[in-house]
Design an enzyme around this catalytic site. Sequence first.
Site, PDB file in Angstrom:
ATOM      1  N   ASP A   9      -3.057   2.867  -8.662  1.00 29.19           N
ATOM      2  CA  ASP A   9      -3.118   1.651  -7.861  1.00 29.19           C
ATOM      3  C   ASP A   9      -4.453   1.593  -7.139  1.00 29.19           C
ATOM      4  O   ASP A   9      -4.971   2.623  -6.681  1.00 29.19           O
ATOM      5  CB  ASP A   9      -1.980   1.603  -6.838  1.00 29.19           C
ATOM      6  CG  ASP A   9      -1.909   0.254  -6.148  1.00 29.19           C
ATOM      7  OD1 ASP A   9      -1.347  -0.684  -6.737  1.00 29.19           O
ATOM      8  OD2 ASP A   9      -2.453   0.126  -5.028  1.00 29.19           O
ATOM      9  N   GLU A  11      -6.768  -0.735  -4.169  1.00 29.05           N
ATOM     10  CA  GLU A  11      -6.939  -1.815  -3.206  1.00 29.05           C
ATOM     11  C   GLU A  11      -8.380  -2.287  -3.327  1.00 29.05           C
ATOM     12  O   GLU A  11      -9.298  -1.460  -3.430  1.00 29.05           O
ATOM     13  CB  GLU A  11      -6.640  -1.349  -1.776  1.00 29.05           C
ATOM     14  CG  GLU A  11      -5.223  -0.826  -1.569  1.00 29.05           C
ATOM     15  CD  GLU A  11      -4.149  -1.860  -1.841  1.00 29.05           C
ATOM     16  OE1 GLU A  11      -4.439  -3.073  -1.698  1.00 29.05           O
ATOM     17  OE2 GLU A  11      -3.027  -1.467  -2.209  1.00 29.05           O
ATOM     18  N   HIS A 143       0.784  -2.028   0.017  1.00 28.41           N
ATOM     19  CA  HIS A 143      -0.634  -2.380   0.014  1.00 28.41           C
ATOM     20  C   HIS A 143      -1.515  -1.255   0.549  1.00 28.41           C
ATOM     21  O   HIS A 143      -2.556  -1.509   1.153  1.00 28.41           O
ATOM     22  CB  HIS A 143      -0.882  -3.687   0.782  1.00 28.41           C
ATOM     23  CG  HIS A 143      -0.157  -4.856   0.200  1.00 28.41           C
ATOM     24  ND1 HIS A 143      -0.346  -5.274  -1.105  1.00 28.41           N
ATOM     25  CD2 HIS A 143       0.778  -5.689   0.730  1.00 28.41           C
ATOM     26  CE1 HIS A 143       0.431  -6.315  -1.342  1.00 28.41           C
ATOM     27  NE2 HIS A 143       1.125  -6.578  -0.253  1.00 28.41           N
ATOM     28  N   ASP A 148       1.541   2.850  -2.931  1.00 22.85           N
ATOM     29  CA  ASP A 148       1.915   1.962  -4.027  1.00 22.85           C
ATOM     30  C   ASP A 148       1.982   2.706  -5.356  1.00 22.85           C
ATOM     31  O   ASP A 148       2.813   2.385  -6.217  1.00 22.85           O
ATOM     32  CB  ASP A 148       0.924   0.799  -4.125  1.00 22.85           C
ATOM     33  CG  ASP A 148       1.194  -0.274  -3.072  1.00 22.85           C
ATOM     34  OD1 ASP A 148       2.187  -0.139  -2.331  1.00 22.85           O
ATOM     35  OD2 ASP A 148       0.413  -1.237  -2.987  1.00 22.85           O
TER      36      ASP A 148
END
Length: 703
Positions: A9, A11, A143, A148
Amino acid sequence: MRSVFVALDLETTGLDPETDAIIEIGVVKFRGETVLDEWGTLVRPERPIPPAVVELTGIRPEEAEQAPPLRALLPRLRALVGDAVLVGHSIDQDLAFLRRYGLFRENEALDTYELAAILVPYAGGHSLSTLARDLGIPVEVVHRALEDARLTHRLFQALFERACQLPEPILEEIIRHAARFPWPPRRFFEEALRAVQRGRFADQSIGAQLRAKGRATAEAYLAPPPVRARPLRPRREPQPLDEEALARLLEPGGALSRIFPDYEHRPQQVEMLRAVAASFNEGTHRMIEAGTGVGKSLAYLIPAAVWALQNGERVVISTYTIPLQEQLLQKDIPVLQRLFSESGLADGSALRVALLKGRAHYLCPARVMQLRHAGPSSIDELRMLVKILVWLPTTRTGDGDELYLPTPAERALWARLSADNEACTAEVCAAWGEGGCFLHRARKAAEAAHLIIVNHALLFADVTTQNMVLPEHRHLIIDEAHHLEEAATRQLTVEIDRFGLLRLLQEAGGARDHRTGGLAGALTTLSRGLPPALRGPLTGLTRRLSEAVEAARTGVDVLMDALVAFLEAAAPGRGEHARKVLLQGAERQRPAWAAVEQAWELLSARWRAVQEALASIRAALTELLEHGFAEVEEPLGLVQVLSHDFERARQVLEAAIRNPSPDTVYWLEGQGEGGAGLMSVCTRPPWKWARWCGGTCWGPGAA
């Protein structure tokens, strides 16, 4: 699970990998439930972090500025992932950022969003956190990349366990179809099949239960369950409703207030209930305007249900929207049954309610069988077929609204597989399992129901087919009646456009690139299994059909180009705005309309050539069936469907262009430079409610 996977994951500062930057990485390496390694780190973005991203993630710019740059972190990320299979929620978005740096271009990748759309179509949403909560996975932080990634690992495991509950023949069929395409989820289902074959999930699965009954075949899992419902027996002399007893249910201290302590008495609701009850007793029509907050649903459901129960008669309830249908069925009807149980006024458990929708909502098992036998021709078709194969063992309705079909392509594919085909009959579908096809199963359930919930579109479909859609009924309640005129116009309108005609030709002759598909492809497959003496004639008929279809395709383009030219001449200079031209006498005298008539003359001849080829194929297949070749049943059914659809399209075009009916309005509609569609709507007034339902009916209008 034997393979090693890495949940990934990221961001980022935004969604564009060309202009945005990574600000956090989270990685969880695992085999099955065992976590082998995990790593999370902030990344210096080298550009400002938007305030919305700061609020969403909680990552402050000063934190990110202290982190290492991405290039310093790539070697560790590359080493940690290696050649493992990557897993992520909408993984392609994250990989687009990393592949700019040459990472993971050869790694397989599995998308939990795609897997969930197949295995959990009924979820309240398909975001990572919503899916996790729906599947009972604790969600604490969202998030943030590492959290995540951990959540993605747990979601992946939950989805894998669901896949392992599938019957073994279904898993095998999914893998067989997927082998023809570069479709990443194939590995996921292969892992699930290995787990099932090792017996890990054998005691819990649907397959185990059916194997114990000696029914471990794909067809056993996919056939709809039979309907076991007693037919209604109307009383010779109807028993009138006790208006006072019904009204007491809604009065202060009544049964409804005992069920809901916060219930607020509404005099208008009681007044409406009395009016509806009086209509049933007196056999009169009534129109009621009920404002928001009146509680109109219970006001008409209570007398309708009691009348149906004590007199053995159906009551049809029509709403404007399908969501309101669902609300009545899932929210209001259970309240009604509790109300009856609390008051003792009626037997709520005996109340049978059926939700009936239009043909396009129900899956056609015969069409699915054709797709299964021919095999999907694209990844979109494969994905749709897999969704259906996973869903069929559990659905009782075959209603496509239970599936998650977010894209226009998937919805178009559903239309091809639905029962939206007037040539379909109960006799044709009777061979499909003990329960028959889903459409006729739903209609059979409706015939045995006290309350039948429909929408206005289906109500008008019943009108246009001379009451062939709904079971015989004497009582009709129309909710949201202020939308009735709009629904009538929409339902009674017929549209013919380029896309629809070409799609019909594709169903007959396959795609323009001549790949296997359509009826022609099914006949080619069929002929390979026939004796040599029979193969030649069928091959010749298939070639004749393909040639006729190809000629008709050109004719469609000529006609539609002529219609576009006529539209431009009749309504020029509208730019991107929609253009409509009413095809009255004066418009049909324009020179450009003569070109339309000539184009239709060309297409009409070619269209008839396709119909004649279909008729010859139908005769040949019927003869083969009479001589014991049972394998021709499915293509014969497709020929019958296509013959009906081609004739209907020809009749509509002939009437719109050359022989307009005085009872029908015709117009041409288009937008921009795209295309044009011929539209027609029957204008015979369908407003005589008593003629429709054969007796008493009542129509409330709600604000």
